[in-house]
Design a protein around this motif. Structure first.
Motif, PDB file in Angstrom:
ATOM      1  N   LEU A 172       0.831  -1.201   0.000  1.00  0.00           N
ATOM      2  CA  LEU A 172       0.000   0.000   0.000  1.00  0.00           C
ATOM      3  C   LEU A 172       0.865   1.249   0.000  1.00  0.00           C
ATOM      4  O   LEU A 172       2.035   1.213   0.387  1.00  0.00           O
ATOM      5  CB  LEU A 172      -0.904   0.009   1.238  1.00  0.00           C
ATOM      6  N   SER A 173       0.249   2.358  -0.387  1.00  0.00           N
ATOM      7  CA  SER A 173       0.978   3.631  -0.341  1.00  0.00           C
ATOM      8  C   SER A 173       0.794   4.327   0.994  1.00  0.00           C
ATOM      9  O   SER A 173       1.681   5.036   1.463  1.00  0.00           O
ATOM     10  CB  SER A 173       0.513   4.549  -1.478  1.00  0.00           C
ATOM     11  N   SER A 174      -0.367   4.156   1.650  1.00  0.00           N
ATOM     12  CA  SER A 174      -0.650   4.775   2.951  1.00  0.00           C
ATOM     13  C   SER A 174      -1.305   3.759   3.865  1.00  0.00           C
ATOM     14  O   SER A 174      -2.189   3.004   3.438  1.00  0.00           O
ATOM     15  CB  SER A 174      -1.565   5.993   2.808  1.00  0.00           C
ATOM     16  N   PHE A 175      -0.912   3.757   5.135  1.00  0.00           N
ATOM     17  CA  PHE A 175      -1.437   2.783   6.085  1.00  0.00           C
ATOM     18  C   PHE A 175      -2.902   3.093   6.414  1.00  0.00           C
ATOM     19  O   PHE A 175      -3.246   4.242   6.688  1.00  0.00           O
ATOM     20  CB  PHE A 175      -0.611   2.812   7.372  1.00  0.00           C
ATOM     21  N   PRO A 176      -3.773   2.089   6.413  1.00  0.00           N
ATOM     22  CA  PRO A 176      -5.172   2.306   6.786  1.00  0.00           C
ATOM     23  C   PRO A 176      -5.286   2.495   8.302  1.00  0.00           C
ATOM     24  O   PRO A 176      -5.261   1.523   9.062  1.00  0.00           O
ATOM     25  CB  PRO A 176      -5.872   1.010   6.340  1.00  0.00           C
ATOM     26  N   LYS A 177      -5.380   3.729   8.744  1.00  0.00           N
ATOM     27  CA  LYS A 177      -5.377   4.028  10.179  1.00  0.00           C
ATOM     28  C   LYS A 177      -6.613   3.454  10.859  1.00  0.00           C
ATOM     29  O   LYS A 177      -7.724   3.542  10.336  1.00  0.00           O
ATOM     30  CB  LYS A 177      -5.320   5.545  10.397  1.00  0.00           C
ATOM     31  N   GLY A 178      -6.396   2.901  12.019  1.00  0.00           N
ATOM     32  CA  GLY A 178      -7.497   2.328  12.778  1.00  0.00           C
ATOM     33  C   GLY A 178      -7.703   0.848  12.539  1.00  0.00           C
ATOM     34  O   GLY A 178      -8.582   0.241  13.151  1.00  0.00           O
TER      35      GLY A 178
ATOM     36  N   GLY B 276      -4.906   3.904   2.315  1.00  0.00           N
ATOM     37  CA  GLY B 276      -5.074   5.293   2.744  1.00  0.00           C
ATOM     38  C   GLY B 276      -6.385   5.603   3.420  1.00  0.00           C
ATOM     39  O   GLY B 276      -6.602   6.745   3.849  1.00  0.00           O
ATOM     40  N   ARG B 277      -7.269   4.625   3.565  1.00  0.00           N
ATOM     41  CA  ARG B 277      -8.563   4.887   4.210  1.00  0.00           C
ATOM     42  C   ARG B 277      -8.415   4.847   5.722  1.00  0.00           C
ATOM     43  O   ARG B 277      -7.489   4.258   6.271  1.00  0.00           O
ATOM     44  CB  ARG B 277      -9.609   3.878   3.751  1.00  0.00           C
ATOM     45  N   GLU B 278      -9.351   5.455   6.396  1.00  0.00           N
ATOM     46  CA  GLU B 278      -9.318   5.546   7.851  1.00  0.00           C
ATOM     47  C   GLU B 278     -10.563   4.889   8.434  1.00  0.00           C
ATOM     48  O   GLU B 278     -11.676   5.161   8.013  1.00  0.00           O
ATOM     49  CB  GLU B 278      -9.261   7.021   8.268  1.00  0.00           C
TER      50      GLU B 278
END
Length: 537
Positions: A475-481, A500-502
């Protein structure tokens, strides 16, 4: 002896304003004790918005939300003429001509939640400073109430040294916890506890309201007093990570890195992340107790773990490490599995370096293996290749992948070689054998260099296919939470959809956890007596 047996305490705490009143007290002959307990973050702070600070602070690193931290603090005075109290918030205790007095203490009226309040999340931000810019240069922005200030002479007006109470039979018990909110959990857990000793030296030029460093054999977190004692307070307090809390600390550090996209965390002192990564490597590879490595200063600790780390690179130790990695992967719930799950890129780089080294003795410990029937593949060092796959499967982000190869060295330091060159070394190691991929450059290396990825099928090498399949799901951005373990178990389409989703629950405490605190706070606001005891003479 005349002692107060009832005290009415009303507390109002505002950003930049505070007051405490002490009501009239009945007097009674005999011995008595009363205990009142107030928790700092169970009082409501008000400044333009109603801010329930007990729900925590959002760690803000530049424009990146790192997650929630919560402080649970208590100050308890005891032994005053038989009286036992816990007083905090805007209260102070002074000695005036031998008498104990409770007084309101002034705060900095210029300090406010307003500049850092997150309207969307409904919580204040703790300023972690800024990440370096694209050229690696640090920010010159000033962080209000940075923890580089001198420690306070008093805690919100309450003297903390015993000398302040000379001639009075009294004591002060200070307690507190720094907690964090793990993903998909509604209740915060303890990360570090307030130091009962002298604070260590965190270095000069700190530009953050929370700063992680290492001193005297322990990882420590220095925190601006305004975060844990209230808006307007100055100075800083020290929280210490105990041996029993090291695994939780390692988890918190991993999510800090992941949420920041594995950028350099400038609110960590020099050498701290490197040392933690080396310690985790040793705990995992030697199956030892972590307390063995937590000694002395950061420089002393570095030298000790560096010598131990180099000792792993011996054939008999490498094969034990390979077996341990493969065993943990088969049973991730065992004792070492969590250390492995939350390993930093540096730890994974150390592991990759160790398990891809080999000589004639290594081959005597790990025989070649034939894989496949219609298209047989003869693999040299098959157990080592399995371990490589298990190590790289723990990586979620493309930036994490690159950082892993940057640290693929004997002791985890940054390599002088480019990450792409080191990744190529691992690809060639996986192709080490007979009747494997006969066009590694055309099928794998060139497509990665041109397109950023390579097809993971029909390569004639099962380990190489697994390596590329995982590479293609980064992934390019960690899925926070979201929990790391859950992300790693998802199928590729589900995982990529979360890029990249939260999660809706990110940084949010459960109502079931907050409601009891509301009830406790209402009781505290009226200064309910927790316990009394009387004995008349």
């Amino acid at each position: 002896m005349n002692v107060p047996t009832h005290v009415d305490v009303g507390v109002t705490t505002r950003a930049g304003d505070s007051a405490m009143s002490v009501g009239s007290a009945a007097r009674q002959k005999g011995e008595a004790s009363a205990h009142y307990k107030l928790a700092l973050f169970e009082a409501k702070a008000v400044h333009t918005w109603s801010i329930p600070s007990r729900t925590g602070w959002m760690q803000r690193y530049g424009d990146i939300d790192l997650g929630t931290i919560v402080f649970q603090m208590s100050l308890e005075l005891h032994g005053f003429a038989g009286m036992k109290r816990a007083l905090m918030g805007a209260a102070g205790v002074t000695i005036d001509r031998g008498a104990v007095k409770v007084e309101a203490q002034p705060r900095d009226r210029d300090d406010s939640f307003v500049p850092s309040f997150d309207i969307v999340r409904g919580m204040p931000r703790a300023d972690m400073g800024d990440p370096p810019d694209k050229d690696g240069k640090p920010s010159g922005r000033f962080v209000m109430a940075a923890v580089g200030e001198k420690p306070p002479k008093s805690l919100n007006g309450m003297q903390v040294n015993a000398e302040a109470f000379v001639g009075v039979e009294a004591g002060l018990t200070l307690a507190g916890e720094l907690q964090w909110l793990p993903p998909q959990q509604g209740k915060p857990v303890t990360l570090a506890k307030l130091s009962q000793g002298l604070a260590g030296s965190a270095g000069a030029g700190v530009k953050a309201q929370l700063y992680v460093y290492y001193a005297d054999g322990r990882f420590r977190i220095k925190v601006s007093a305004r975060l844990c004692l209230g808006i307007g307070c100055r100075g800083s307090l020290d929280f210490v990570v105990g041996v029993e809390g090291m695994l939780e600390f390692a988890k918190w550090v991993y999510y800090q890195l992941a949420h920041a996209g594995f950028k350099e965390l400038l609110f960590f002192a020099d050498g701290v992340l490197e040392y933690l990564s080396q310690v985790v490597f040793l705990v995992f590879s030697r199956n030892g107790a972590i307390a063995e490595y937590l000694t002395g200063s950061i420089d002393e600790a570095h030298e000790k773990v560096k010598a131990m780390t180099q000792g792993i690179n011996v054939a008999r130790n490498r094969i034990e490490l390979v077996r341990r990695i493969n065993s943990v992967a088969a049973s991730p719930s065992n004792g070492s599995g969590t250390w492995f799950l939350y390993a930093t890129p540096m730890t994974r780089g150390l592991l990759l370096y160790a398990i891809t080294r080999h000589n004639w003795m290594t081959h005597t410990q790990n025989s070649a293996d034939i894989d496949g029937v219609l298209d047989p593949q003869l693999h040299y060092l098959p157990d080592h290749k399995k371990a490589v796959i298990h190590v790289i499967r723990g990586v979620t982000l493309a930036s994490e992948w690159e950082a892993m190869f940057q640290h693929m060295t004997a002791v985890g330091e940054l390599s002088a070689e480019k990450p792409g060159k080191l990744e190529g070394d691992v690809i060639r190691f996986l192709n080490y054998g007979v009747s494997l991929s006969d066009d590694l450059k055309g099928q794998v290396i060139d497509p990665i260099n041109a397109e950023g990825e390579a097809p993971s099928g029909q390569l004639g090498n099962s380990y190489l296919e697994q390596f590329l399949a995982h590479r293609n799901r980064l992934l390019s951005s960690f899925p926070k939470g979201y929990e790391l373990a859950g992300l790693q178990m998802m199928d590729v389409d589900t995982l990529l959809a979360l890029d990249g989703r939260e999660a809706p629950t990110f940084a949010s405490l459960d109502d079931g956890y907050l409601n009891p605190l509301d009830q406790d706070r209402r009781a505290i606001a009226t200064a309910a007596k927790v316990g009394t005891s009387d004995s008349k003479s």
